[in-house]
Design a protein around this motif. Structure first.
Motif, PDB file in Angstrom:
ATOM      1  N   HIS A  66       1.186  -1.346  -0.300  1.00 54.75           N
ATOM      2  CA  HIS A  66      -0.156   0.316   0.038  1.00 54.75           C
ATOM      3  C   HIS A  66       0.826   1.345   0.323  1.00 54.75           C
ATOM      4  N   LYS A  67       0.274   1.891  -0.873  1.00 51.63           N
ATOM      5  CA  LYS A  67       1.080   3.954  -0.622  1.00 51.63           C
ATOM      6  C   LYS A  67       0.514   4.846  -0.409  1.00 51.63           C
ATOM      7  N   ILE A  68      -0.239   5.181   0.112  1.00 47.49           N
ATOM      8  CA  ILE A  68      -0.070   7.032  -0.136  1.00 47.49           C
ATOM      9  C   ILE A  68       0.510   7.773   0.104  1.00 47.49           C
ATOM     10  N   THR A  69       0.097   8.714  -0.986  1.00 51.92           N
ATOM     11  CA  THR A  69       1.252  10.319  -1.490  1.00 51.92           C
ATOM     12  C   THR A  69       0.292  10.982  -1.555  1.00 51.92           C
ATOM     13  N   LYS A  70       1.457  11.717  -1.241  1.00 53.04           N
ATOM     14  CA  LYS A  70       0.059  13.833  -1.965  1.00 53.04           C
ATOM     15  C   LYS A  70       1.054  13.864  -3.524  1.00 53.04           C
ATOM     16  N   ARG A  71      -0.520  14.386  -3.780  1.00 55.00           N
ATOM     17  CA  ARG A  71      -0.187  14.773  -5.141  1.00 55.00           C
ATOM     18  C   ARG A  71       0.468  15.382  -6.198  1.00 55.00           C
ATOM     19  N   GLY A  72       1.874  15.354  -6.778  1.00 56.88           N
ATOM     20  CA  GLY A  72       2.573  16.025  -7.182  1.00 56.88           C
ATOM     21  C   GLY A  72       3.785  15.286  -6.661  1.00 56.88           C
ATOM     22  N   GLN A  73       3.724  13.814  -5.373  1.00 59.27           N
ATOM     23  CA  GLN A  73       4.796  13.214  -5.861  1.00 59.27           C
ATOM     24  C   GLN A  73       5.444  12.188  -6.507  1.00 59.27           C
ATOM     25  N   THR A 128      -2.298   5.395  -3.409  1.00 64.12           N
ATOM     26  CA  THR A 128      -3.639   6.196  -3.472  1.00 64.12           C
ATOM     27  C   THR A 128      -3.270   8.145  -3.283  1.00 64.12           C
ATOM     28  N   VAL A 129      -3.538   8.146  -4.280  1.00 64.76           N
ATOM     29  CA  VAL A 129      -2.905  10.050  -4.366  1.00 64.76           C
ATOM     30  C   VAL A 129      -3.640  10.885  -3.804  1.00 64.76           C
ATOM     31  N   THR A 130      -3.175  11.485  -2.472  1.00 66.87           N
ATOM     32  CA  THR A 130      -4.565  12.444  -2.217  1.00 66.87           C
ATOM     33  C   THR A 130      -4.013  13.761  -2.377  1.00 66.87           C
ATOM     34  N   ILE A 144       6.648   6.392 -10.818  1.00 67.07           N
ATOM     35  CA  ILE A 144       5.384   7.908 -11.563  1.00 67.07           C
ATOM     36  C   ILE A 144       5.843   8.378 -11.200  1.00 67.07           C
ATOM     37  N   GLN A 145       6.389   9.762 -12.221  1.00 65.58           N
ATOM     38  CA  GLN A 145       6.093  10.958 -11.098  1.00 65.58           C
ATOM     39  C   GLN A 145       5.151  11.866 -11.435  1.00 65.58           C
ATOM     40  N   ARG A 146       5.422  13.144 -10.459  1.00 68.18           N
ATOM     41  CA  ARG A 146       4.347  13.498 -10.664  1.00 68.18           C
ATOM     42  C   ARG A 146       3.184  13.350 -10.414  1.00 68.18           C
ATOM     43  N   THR A 147       2.559  12.311  -9.252  1.00 66.85           N
ATOM     44  CA  THR A 147       1.477  11.322  -9.317  1.00 66.85           C
ATOM     45  C   THR A 147      -0.087  12.752  -9.573  1.00 66.85           C
ATOM     46  N   GLU A 148      -0.982  11.986 -10.286  1.00 65.55           N
ATOM     47  CA  GLU A 148      -2.417  12.974 -10.092  1.00 65.55           C
ATOM     48  C   GLU A 148      -3.495  11.898  -9.424  1.00 65.55           C
ATOM     49  N   GLN A 149      -4.189  12.539  -8.991  1.00 67.39           N
ATOM     50  CA  GLN A 149      -5.257  11.596  -8.508  1.00 67.39           C
ATOM     51  C   GLN A 149      -5.244  10.353  -9.463  1.00 67.39           C
ATOM     52  N   GLY A 150      -5.350  10.919 -10.508  1.00 71.53           N
ATOM     53  CA  GLY A 150      -6.375  10.288 -11.404  1.00 71.53           C
ATOM     54  C   GLY A 150      -5.239   8.271 -11.466  1.00 71.53           C
ATOM     55  N   ASP A 151      -4.692   8.665 -11.042  1.00 73.66           N
ATOM     56  CA  ASP A 151      -3.374   7.403 -11.001  1.00 73.66           C
ATOM     57  C   ASP A 151      -3.552   6.424 -10.103  1.00 73.66           C
ATOM     58  N   SER A 152      -4.867   6.881  -8.692  1.00 74.17           N
ATOM     59  CA  SER A 152      -4.808   5.730  -7.446  1.00 74.17           C
ATOM     60  C   SER A 152      -5.639   4.385  -8.364  1.00 74.17           C
ATOM     61  N   ALA A 153      -5.038   4.007  -7.719  1.00 72.29           N
ATOM     62  CA  ALA A 153      -5.370   2.525  -8.488  1.00 72.29           C
ATOM     63  C   ALA A 153      -4.395   1.074  -7.832  1.00 72.29           C
ATOM     64  N   SER A 213       2.065   0.461 -23.302  1.00 69.62           N
ATOM     65  CA  SER A 213       0.322   0.897 -23.955  1.00 69.62           C
ATOM     66  C   SER A 213       0.248   2.280 -23.579  1.00 69.62           C
ATOM     67  N   ARG A 214      -0.399   2.997 -24.482  1.00 66.20           N
ATOM     68  CA  ARG A 214      -0.399   4.176 -24.677  1.00 66.20           C
ATOM     69  C   ARG A 214      -1.275   4.178 -23.297  1.00 66.20           C
ATOM     70  N   LEU A 215      -1.799   3.836 -21.705  1.00 64.23           N
ATOM     71  CA  LEU A 215      -2.020   4.188 -20.547  1.00 64.23           C
ATOM     72  C   LEU A 215      -0.843   5.324 -20.636  1.00 64.23           C
ATOM     73  N   LEU A 216       0.195   4.279 -20.557  1.00 67.50           N
ATOM     74  CA  LEU A 216       1.959   4.665 -20.104  1.00 67.50           C
ATOM     75  C   LEU A 216       2.022   6.497 -20.223  1.00 67.50           C
ATOM     76  N   SER A 217       2.095   6.969 -19.888  1.00 64.95           N
ATOM     77  CA  SER A 217       2.230   8.607 -19.893  1.00 64.95           C
ATOM     78  C   SER A 217       3.356   8.251 -19.599  1.00 64.95           C
ATOM     79  N   ASP A 218       4.479   9.813 -20.460  1.00 66.94           N
ATOM     80  CA  ASP A 218       5.551  10.618 -20.260  1.00 66.94           C
ATOM     81  C   ASP A 218       6.151  10.333 -18.522  1.00 66.94           C
ATOM     82  N   ARG A 219       4.561  10.130 -17.689  1.00 67.75           N
ATOM     83  CA  ARG A 219       4.978  10.808 -15.961  1.00 67.75           C
ATOM     84  C   ARG A 219       5.511   9.552 -15.357  1.00 67.75           C
ATOM     85  N   PHE A 220       5.215   8.079 -16.351  1.00 68.70           N
ATOM     86  CA  PHE A 220       5.640   6.706 -16.864  1.00 68.70           C
ATOM     87  C   PHE A 220       6.982   5.965 -16.259  1.00 68.70           C
TER      88      PHE A 220
END
Lengths: 116, 110
Positions: free
Chosen positions: A10-17, A114-116, A79-88, A58-65
């Protein structure tokens, strides 16, 4: 060998981390896969390696991945500069590769992000 | 493009009743089809694959290329069959990569 392992579970991180996950495949398996699973959906393919070579993304793998598999052993998914949509749930799987048939993929327990 | 559709998100049956989990796929070539299962608090695992033509835990699945279906069947459901079931496809240049359906939660009542 207890199968495919993933760390952390499990990993909880803040957006942008930035976050990094690790996968240790079954030792004799030379193929390694990453999937992402969001709530209510089946796993979606992200990328796979044959030994140390990344064969498809995959095209799902953006340049942040970015994913690596140095020396064809364990793999990391960053995953760089995490976004809430990365929660999965991020799933890793490994398989042997006979070169002729599709071999069974053995899945790890997953890392829940979980990206908060 | 590869696509797998599982039309039922939830399926409930009573113990001893027949069960059928539906799976339809979209693929232009000759795919490999699989059923994966995830029991409560366990990891995803392979249940069966069409090329094996095996019966695993009493489950069978037949690939129907005309109807592009790969339905999973069991004549007499057991409570321990309660789980999440995913149909998956692989083929073509992405040999090895799996495309999954959304999954069906099967609940077998006593």
């Amino acid at each position: 060998d207890t199968g495919v392992s993933q760390d952390p579970r499990h990993k909880i991180t803040k957006r942008g981390q930035n976050v990094t996950f690790r996968c240790d495949p079954i030792s004799e398996h030379n193929r390694l896969y990453w999937y992402r699973q969001t709530l209510g959906q089946g796993p979606e393919f992200l990328t796979y390696f044959q030994n140390e070579a990344q064969l498809e993304k995959s095209r799902l793998l953006s340049d942040r991945f970015s994913a690596e598999r140095p020396k064809g052993s364990f793999s990391t998914l960053e995953i760089q500069r995490t976004e809430q949509g990365d929660s999965a749930m991020y799933l890793c799987a490994s398989s042997p590769w006979s070169g002729r048939v599709i071999d069974e993929q053995y899945f790890g327990p997953g890392t829940r992000l979980t990206v908060t | 493009a590869q696509r797998v559709t599982q039309p039922e998100k939830l399926l409930s049956v009573f113990k001893g009743a027949p069960v059928e989990l539906k799976c339809n796929y979209s693929y232009s070539g000759s795919p490999e089809l699989f059923w994966y299962v995830q029991y409560s608090r366990q990891r995803l695992q392979l249940l069966l694959r069409h090329i094996s033509r095996e019966s695993i835990k009493g489950f069978t699945a037949d690939l129907n290329k005309g109807e592009t279906s790969f339905h999973l069947k069991k004549p007499f459901a057991q409570e321990e069959d309660s789980a999440m079931y995913y149909c998956a496809l692989s083929g073509g240049t992405s040999y090895g990569k799996l495309t999954f359906g959304q999954g069906t939660i099967l609940t077998v009542h006593p």
